[in-house]
Design an enzyme around this catalytic site. Structure first.
Site, PDB file in Angstrom:
ATOM      1  CB  ALA A   1       4.007  -0.553   2.193  1.00 43.92           C
TER       2      ALA A   1
ATOM      3  CG  HIS B   1       7.713   4.496  -4.029  1.00 48.32           C
ATOM      4  ND1 HIS B   1       7.560   3.598  -5.064  1.00 48.32           N
ATOM      5  CD2 HIS B   1       7.956   3.756  -2.926  1.00 48.32           C
ATOM      6  CE1 HIS B   1       7.715   2.374  -4.599  1.00 48.32           C
ATOM      7  NE2 HIS B   1       7.952   2.438  -3.310  1.00 48.32           N
TER       8      HIS B   1
ATOM      9  CB  CYS C   1      -0.928  -0.004   1.212  1.00 48.79           C
ATOM     10  SG  CYS C   1      -0.058   0.189   2.781  1.00 48.79           S
TER      11      CYS C   1
ATOM     12  NE  ARG D   1      12.619  -1.386   1.302  1.00 49.22           N
ATOM     13  CZ  ARG D   1      12.898  -1.419  -0.012  1.00 49.22           C
ATOM     14  NH1 ARG D   1      12.378  -2.359  -0.761  1.00 49.22           N
ATOM     15  NH2 ARG D   1      13.669  -0.529  -0.561  1.00 49.22           N
TER      16      ARG D   1
HETATM   17  S1  SF4 Z   1      -1.271  -1.599   6.017  1.00 51.64           S
HETATM   18 FE1  SF4 Z   1      -2.259   0.118   7.132  1.00 51.64          FE
HETATM   19  S2  SF4 Z   1      -1.981   1.893   5.798  1.00 51.64           S
HETATM   20 FE2  SF4 Z   1      -1.639   0.062   4.506  1.00 51.64          FE
HETATM   21  S3  SF4 Z   1      -3.678  -0.424   3.583  1.00 51.64           S
HETATM   22 FE3  SF4 Z   1      -3.487  -1.617   5.497  1.00 51.64          FE
HETATM   23  S4  SF4 Z   1      -4.484  -0.314   7.058  1.00 51.64           S
HETATM   24 FE4  SF4 Z   1      -4.024   1.019   5.309  1.00 51.64          FE
END
Ligand code: SF4
Length: 492
Positions: free
Chosen positions: A65, A195, A62, A96
């Site tokens: 991330a 990014h 996502c 990472r």
């Molecule tokens: S990991 Fe967290 S920020 Fe990413 S989609 Fe899931 S809930 Fe949303």
């Protein structure tokens, strides 16, 4: 392995697509192509950066991330708050292997998970007050931190908290940079937008901070952009640049600091390794400060030599001689690595599915070892990545975008590669099939892979993976009579 021709590769794509319902088949067909080096614009042949189809197994992350996990996380002297519920940060922490020099919890904070730990009441009443309190606590506990970033998780965007106002107020109070980053995971179609958002936050809150401050320049100042120091990659790269006479003012963001980033607009040339995750800030510095940028590739001696000469061509004879000196110095060591491993790897076929720059940047390193990349794809590429990939790959190889678990497994079953380089989510499916596999996001607990030093490690790792006897031992003893799927693939 079956040799691919353009016709057989296209037939394979069509056969694999056959199982899908008509609508899904039509959509997925746009993301798969047979390479043709004559193509100059990939958009005519492959679609990318689109929402993944519900119901197929995608491997994407996502936006949070992409921002926190990739761009911001490795900056060592600032604290990144995972703002929202605890899970996003906890499950993405440290994966990472971004190495840093420093004392964790004193002047470096990359490997600590900081979270505002949202509860139901924060969702109902808002989390701004909690964020302000957390910043006060962090300032008391970690006074040597140089700044803070607030990495928004999904709920923060949904409830409409004003993290910008909190950041401004607290920054004035504690006298440090505090950067709100609107990288909620629901934005965009993959980590790629994260990014971009992260780059934009750097542009808006960091890059101009020292514009009017004095700086002792040299004609040889450069910055490394898009090296996250995974397993020490940036260190293995930086040493070559310094040996050829350049001064590395900043490295982004692996083992990097806030001050280095703020000083980057003073350099003469920005050197960009991961184009996908940092081309945005390189373009911004080009527009605002007239700093040129150059993509380079430090995987494998052929590409390293090419890149060193290309970098040197932007400077005077002193640096050009320096580049030749560095190339000559490392040549015997690289020849020895190739002499040792090429006979063991010659002719082996590789399939790649990774992110960022690796599906194209590692092709030359495999070729230095006599190996051939027969398929490559990206989790979150855009068409400018595929434009570059087409040139690196041979004709009639497979290129796949956001490949589904099913498609990738079918390609492997049919093409029978000797090695797969991909991510943690794919790893165990191919382990179970008994196919040699390297996890190419964090180098499978190894590295560095960049630079001349990294190539020695890369070659060793590929050899010990491809030629490891373990792949034929995957069957339980009581099922010995059966072959593993990997054996069957090889025998076919
Ligand atoms: S990991 Fe967290 S920020 Fe990413 S989609 Fe899931 S809930 Fe949303």
């Amino acid at each position: 392995m079956t040799e691919l021709t353009r016709e057989s590769a296209q037939a394979l794509i069509e056969e694999v697509l056959e199982v899908y319902p008509e609508k899904a088949k039509k959509d997925r067909a746009k993301h798969l192509m047979v390479n043709d080096k004559e193509i100059t614009q990939s958009k005519k042949c492959i679609t990318s950066n689109r929402k993944s189809l519900p119901g197929v197994m995608t491997q994407r992350g996502c936006a949070y991330a992409g921002s926190k996990g990739v761009v911001w996380g490795p900056i060592k002297d600032i604290i990144d708050i995972s703002h929202g519920p605890v899970g996003c940060g906890a499950y993405s922490r440290g994966g990472r292997r971004n190495y840093f020099a420093g004392t964790s919890g004193v002047d470096s904070f990359c490997d600590i998970n900081f979270t505002s730990d949202f509860q139901e009441k924060d969702i109902v009443f808002g989390g701004d007050k909690k964020l302000a309190k957390l910043i006060d606590e962090l300032e008391m506990l970690f006074p040597l931190s140089k700044g803070i970033s607030v990495q928004s998780e999904c709920p923060v965007g949904l409830i409409g908290d004003d993290i910008e106002a909190v950041a401004k107020k607290k920054a004035a109070e504690i006298g440090k940079t505090i950067v709100p980053v609107r990288c909620e995971g629901f934005r965009g179609v993959s980590q790629s937008l994260g990014h971009h958002i992260a780059n934009d936050a750097v542009r808006d809150w960091i890059i101009s901070n020292r514009d009017d401050q004095p700086f002792e320049s040299t004609p040889y100042d450069v910055a490394i952009l898009g090296d996250y120091n995974i397993g020490g990659d940036a260190w293995a790269s930086r040493i070559l640049l310094e040996e050829m006479g350049l001064r590395v003012v900043a490295q982004w963001s692996g083992d990097g600091t806030l001050t280095e980033m703020e000083n980057t607009p003073k350099v003469k040339l920005n050197l960009l390794h991961c184009y996908r995750s940092m081309n945005y800030i390189a373009r911004h510095m080009e527009e605002k400060y007239s700093i040129p940028w150059l993509e380079y590739n430090f995987f494998g001696p052929s590409k390293i030599v090419e890149s060193l000469r290309e970098i040197a061509s932007h400077f005077d004879e002193k640096i050009q001689e320096g580049a030749e000196r560095v190339i000559a110095k490392y040549k015997p060591a690289m020849d020895a690595v190739i002499a040792k491993y090429k006979p063991r790897l010659q002719g082996k076929k590789v399939m790649l599915y990774v992110g960022g720059l690796r599906p194209r940047h590692t092709v030359g390193a495999y070729e230095d070892l006599g190996m051939e990349v027969i398929g490559a794809g990206y989790e979150f590429a855009h068409n400018d990545d595929y434009d570059r990939t087409i040139k690196e790959m041979k004709d009639a190889t497979l290129i796949y975008d956001d490949v589904t678990g099913y498609e990738f497994e079918e390609f492997v079953r049919q093409l029978k590669p000797d090695l797969i380089g991909s991510g943690i989510k794919e790893k165990y499916a191919f382990h179970k099939m008994g196919v040699p596999f390297r996890q190419l996001h964090s180098w499978d607990y190894s590295g560095p892979y960049h630079g001349f030093d990294g190539f020695a490690v890369f070659a060793r790792d590929m050899d010990m993976t491809v030629n490891n006897p373990v792949w034929s031992m995957f069957k339980a003893p009581w099922n010995e009579a059966d072959k593993t799927e990997g054996d069957a693939l090889k025998a076919a």
